[in-house]
Design an enzyme around this catalytic site. Sequence first.
Site, mmCIF file in Angstrom:
data_model
loop_
_atom_site.group_PDB
_atom_site.id
_atom_site.type_symbol
_atom_site.label_atom_id
_atom_site.label_comp_id
_atom_site.label_asym_id
_atom_site.label_seq_id
_atom_site.Cartn_x
_atom_site.Cartn_y
_atom_site.Cartn_z
ATOM 1 N N HIS A 191 0.844 -1.201 0.000
ATOM 2 C CA HIS A 191 0.000 0.000 0.000
ATOM 3 C C HIS A 191 0.870 1.240 0.000
ATOM 4 O O HIS A 191 2.087 1.151 0.129
ATOM 5 C CB HIS A 191 -1.016 -0.018 1.140
ATOM 6 C CG HIS A 191 -0.451 0.081 2.530
ATOM 7 N ND1 HIS A 191 0.360 -0.886 3.086
ATOM 8 C CD2 HIS A 191 -0.591 1.046 3.486
ATOM 9 C CE1 HIS A 191 0.679 -0.522 4.323
ATOM 10 N NE2 HIS A 191 0.127 0.645 4.588
ATOM 11 N N HIS A 251 1.264 3.931 1.962
ATOM 12 C CA HIS A 251 1.729 4.717 3.108
ATOM 13 C C HIS A 251 3.249 4.877 3.083
ATOM 14 O O HIS A 251 3.968 3.947 2.697
ATOM 15 C CB HIS A 251 1.276 4.083 4.430
ATOM 16 C CG HIS A 251 -0.174 4.322 4.713
ATOM 17 N ND1 HIS A 251 -0.909 3.555 5.593
ATOM 18 C CD2 HIS A 251 -1.031 5.260 4.226
ATOM 19 C CE1 HIS A 251 -2.153 4.012 5.641
ATOM 20 N NE2 HIS A 251 -2.257 5.038 4.820
ATOM 21 N N ASP A 266 5.602 4.824 5.187
ATOM 22 C CA ASP A 266 6.463 3.861 5.882
ATOM 23 C C ASP A 266 6.498 2.502 5.174
ATOM 24 O O ASP A 266 7.033 1.531 5.718
ATOM 25 C CB ASP A 266 6.047 3.710 7.357
ATOM 26 C CG ASP A 266 4.659 3.113 7.532
ATOM 27 O OD1 ASP A 266 3.736 3.497 6.771
ATOM 28 O OD2 ASP A 266 4.495 2.252 8.417
ATOM 29 N N HIS A 267 5.945 2.440 3.968
ATOM 30 C CA HIS A 267 6.008 1.214 3.164
ATOM 31 C C HIS A 267 6.626 1.451 1.774
ATOM 32 O O HIS A 267 7.006 0.504 1.110
ATOM 33 C CB HIS A 267 4.618 0.586 3.032
ATOM 34 C CG HIS A 267 4.057 0.172 4.367
ATOM 35 N ND1 HIS A 267 3.990 -1.128 4.783
ATOM 36 C CD2 HIS A 267 3.607 0.920 5.401
ATOM 37 C CE1 HIS A 267 3.497 -1.168 6.015
ATOM 38 N NE2 HIS A 267 3.262 0.061 6.414
ATOM 39 N N HIS A 285 -7.565 -0.978 5.503
ATOM 40 C CA HIS A 285 -6.553 -0.031 6.006
ATOM 41 C C HIS A 285 -6.423 1.116 5.006
ATOM 42 O O HIS A 285 -6.473 2.291 5.369
ATOM 43 C CB HIS A 285 -5.247 -0.782 6.191
ATOM 44 C CG HIS A 285 -4.097 0.043 6.680
ATOM 45 N ND1 HIS A 285 -4.040 0.573 7.940
ATOM 46 C CD2 HIS A 285 -2.943 0.419 6.055
ATOM 47 C CE1 HIS A 285 -2.898 1.249 8.076
ATOM 48 N NE2 HIS A 285 -2.213 1.166 6.949
ATOM 49 N N ASP A 311 -0.278 -3.883 6.186
ATOM 50 C CA ASP A 311 -0.974 -3.408 7.387
ATOM 51 C C ASP A 311 -2.439 -3.844 7.395
ATOM 52 O O ASP A 311 -3.287 -3.176 7.981
ATOM 53 C CB ASP A 311 -0.902 -1.880 7.483
ATOM 54 C CG ASP A 311 0.507 -1.378 7.761
ATOM 55 O OD1 ASP A 311 1.419 -2.205 7.949
ATOM 56 O OD2 ASP A 311 0.689 -0.142 7.792
ATOM 57 N N HIS A 327 4.540 -4.708 10.482
ATOM 58 C CA HIS A 327 5.048 -4.089 11.712
ATOM 59 C C HIS A 327 5.220 -5.113 12.827
ATOM 60 O O HIS A 327 4.524 -6.121 12.870
ATOM 61 C CB HIS A 327 4.070 -3.015 12.230
ATOM 62 C CG HIS A 327 3.973 -1.813 11.354
ATOM 63 N ND1 HIS A 327 4.748 -0.683 11.544
ATOM 64 C CD2 HIS A 327 3.193 -1.550 10.282
ATOM 65 C CE1 HIS A 327 4.440 0.228 10.626
ATOM 66 N NE2 HIS A 327 3.499 -0.281 9.837
HETATM 67 FE FE FE Z 1 2.541 0.833 8.211
HETATM 68 ZN ZN ZN Z 2 -0.087 1.644 6.547
#
Ligand code: FE
Ligand code: ZN
Length: 257
Positions: free
Chosen positions: A57, A59, A61-62, A115, A134, A172
């Site tokens: 996805h 985001h 942090d990915h 998400h 996530d 995570h």
């Molecule tokens: Fe994340």
């Molecule tokens: Zn995420």
Amino acid sequence: MGRIVVEPLSVLSDNYVWLLREPETGATAAVDPAVAEPVLDALARLGWSLTHVLATHHHHDHIGGIPTLKKETGCTVVGARADAHRIPGLDVPVGEGDLFMLGAAAVRVMEVPGHTIGHLAFWVPDSAALFCGDTLFTLGCGRLFEGTAEQMWASLTRLRRLPGDTMVYCGHEYTQSNARFARTVERDNEALKRRVSGVDALRARGLPTVPGRLDDENETNPFLRADQPGVARAVGMEPGSDPARVFAELRRRKDVF
Ligand code: FE
Ligand code: ZN
């Protein structure tokens, strides 16, 4: 044929980048590279050269490492067609049911909205491995940033029907905090009690708790168990209530836990 080897890479405060290698061909993928430098360092240490990035996805942090990884390695970026506007450098847009090859290993694409709307899971059936970002976490699930509870519940029920020996590689290291919430939902779940002890022991030694086995998730993860009478009761609803509504209430409570 085409089994993959998976190497964990822990980055930022609690993100996992999963490095996948298909040894016959040397094809190598990074799933959700939040950052580039640690991925490049790990690849150099392992002697692997990156051929693919798989993005679950959009985001940050990915995907944060994608532009640099692409520039440094020329890798092919695979991600959701629906997120073509927000995944940098997307080369291969994919969607529900698509199959692509990582070398000799077949990777199946599942759309698992909740998400985010475009969220994907990558399932490698011959290696019993699921990369779910996530959406499904060990003992938990992702927050509902874009999708509805109904969508997330539908996504999770699809994931839980995969073979029980599937290893769940999530985005995570949240298991221990998820466990604290799970224990408040199912106080009498013996499998959960045992699992939490195991998780605590691993974390005490600074070891990862991910991946987890899907059949363990099915027995212990409250977000996969919204259709269990005890879980409905735990959130003040009648046993037999619509599981999507039970799930919504569980998620709401976890958000403020
Ligand atoms: Fe994340
Ligand atoms: Zn995420």
